[in-house]
Motif scaffolding. Structure first.
Motif, short mmCIF file in Angstrom:
data_model
loop_
_atom_site.label_atom_id
_atom_site.label_comp_id
_atom_site.label_asym_id
_atom_site.label_seq_id
_atom_site.Cartn_x
_atom_site.Cartn_y
_atom_site.Cartn_z
N PHE A 177 -4.09 10.17 -2.78
CA PHE A 177 -4.56 8.88 -3.66
C PHE A 177 -3.98 7.80 -2.72
CE2 PHE A 177 -2.95 6.17 -7.06
CZ PHE A 177 -4.14 5.59 -7.15
N LYS A 184 0.76 -1.15 -0.09
CA LYS A 184 0.25 -0.02 -0.14
C LYS A 184 0.83 1.33 -0.02
CE LYS A 184 -3.41 2.39 2.73
NZ LYS A 184 -4.26 2.68 4.02
N ILE A 187 -3.32 4.91 -13.37
CA ILE A 187 -4.04 4.39 -12.33
C ILE A 187 -4.79 5.59 -11.51
CG2 ILE A 187 -2.79 2.17 -11.99
CD1 ILE A 187 -1.37 3.26 -9.78
N TYR A 188 -4.23 6.77 -11.65
CA TYR A 188 -4.78 8.04 -11.08
C TYR A 188 -4.25 9.13 -12.13
CZ TYR A 188 -4.87 12.02 -7.91
OH TYR A 188 -5.25 13.42 -7.47
N THR A 240 0.28 5.57 -0.33
CA THR A 240 -0.39 6.87 -0.25
C THR A 240 0.31 8.25 -0.81
OG1 THR A 240 -1.58 6.03 1.77
CG2 THR A 240 -1.95 8.32 1.02
N HIS A 263 -3.42 3.48 -2.63
CA HIS A 263 -3.62 2.50 -3.56
C HIS A 263 -2.55 1.37 -2.95
CE1 HIS A 263 -4.19 0.74 -7.50
NE2 HIS A 263 -2.88 0.35 -7.51
N ARG A 264 -3.13 0.19 -3.36
CA ARG A 264 -2.50 -1.15 -3.33
C ARG A 264 -2.03 -1.63 -4.40
NH1 ARG A 264 -1.34 -3.87 1.52
NH2 ARG A 264 -2.88 -2.42 2.53
N THR A 265 -0.96 -1.81 -4.57
CA THR A 265 -0.27 -2.15 -5.80
C THR A 265 -0.46 -3.72 -6.23
OG1 THR A 265 1.87 -3.14 -4.58
CG2 THR A 265 1.86 -0.90 -5.50
N ASP A 281 1.39 2.57 -13.39
CA ASP A 281 2.11 1.54 -12.67
C ASP A 281 3.13 0.90 -13.69
OD1 ASP A 281 0.78 0.35 -15.30
OD2 ASP A 281 -0.69 -0.81 -14.00
N TYR A 318 6.58 2.00 -10.28
CA TYR A 318 5.46 3.31 -10.30
C TYR A 318 6.26 4.62 -10.63
CZ TYR A 318 2.53 -0.63 -8.89
OH TYR A 318 1.82 -1.89 -8.97
#
Length: 216
Positions: A87, A49, A76-77, A51, A89-91, A70, A97
């Motif tokens: 934001f 995870k 992804i954002y 942030t 997110h969990r990879t 990614d 990234y």
């Protein structure tokens, strides 16, 4: 309170303090020139995870474009002209990234952007805290509460520092505009005063008729 208990309380509270102050992550403040883009790269494992928090401190309308990709190049954002955002997110895949801040839409405004990139879940402050079957003792509960309050204090201090920097930037910008306006008004007043003096002087200036003589 016995001396051994006091030592244990101090040790647990110190662990909570260090845990709050030593959370993993990166905080940076960067200058983003007009028509420019800055990107950062971080290699992450799958299932981790992270942030990303960011905020524009100064420049223009206090907005910036931001996007995250990614390792496969999938976005992804993506947000445009945001003043601030968060934001989490969990990879899903392992790799590098990329997250970028773009000021390409602006042709003359420099931006100063603050961002905080946190990676991984925060480890428990007490050993085997997640696998315990018994309730926490009063001392352990107090230390957990202190740890959470310290995290809240750190977040609040960061927020207020950013607000102070943003307000200072706006105040300095407003002060510059007022100064330029004052200089312009002074010059206009000076020109008008000279014009009035010249106009009044022309009213009281005698015009001497041209002399013409005849000779015989």
């Amino acid at each position: 309170m016995p001396g051994a208990v006091r030592v244990a309380v101090r040790a647990l509270c110190l662990a909570a303090l260090l845990g709050a102050l030593g959370a993993g992550g990166t905080e940076l403040t960067l200058e983003l020139p007009d028509s420019d883009r800055r990107c950062f790269h971080q290699e992450l494992e799958s299932g981790i995870k992270f942030t990303l928090d960011y905020q524009v401190i100064s420049g223009g309308h206090y907005d910036v474009d931001c996007y995250v990709e990614d390792p496969n190049g999938k976005t992804i954002y993506q947000e445009t002209k945001k003043q601030y955002d968060s934001f989490p997110h969990r990879t899903e895949v392992k790799g590098v990234y990329t997250f970028c801040f773009s000021n390409e839409f602006s042709t003359f405004s420099h931006k100063i952007v603050y961002f905080d990139f946190q990676v991984g879940d925060e480890p428990p402050i007490l050993p085997d805290m997640n696998n315990r079957v018994t309730a926490l003792t009063q001392m352990e509960s107090a230390c957990v509460t202190i740890h959470e309050m310290l995290n809240s204090v750190i977040d609040s201090q960061t927020h207020y520092r950013l607000r102070e920097a943003q307000d200072r930037s706006r105040a300095e910008e407003l002060n510059g505009r007022v100064s330029y306006w004052s200089v312009g008004e002074t010059l206009i007043l000076f020109v008008v005063s000279i014009g009035q003096v010249m106009l009044l002087k022309s009213f009281f200036t005698e015009k001497r008729p041209g002399s013409s003589g005849t000779s015989t």
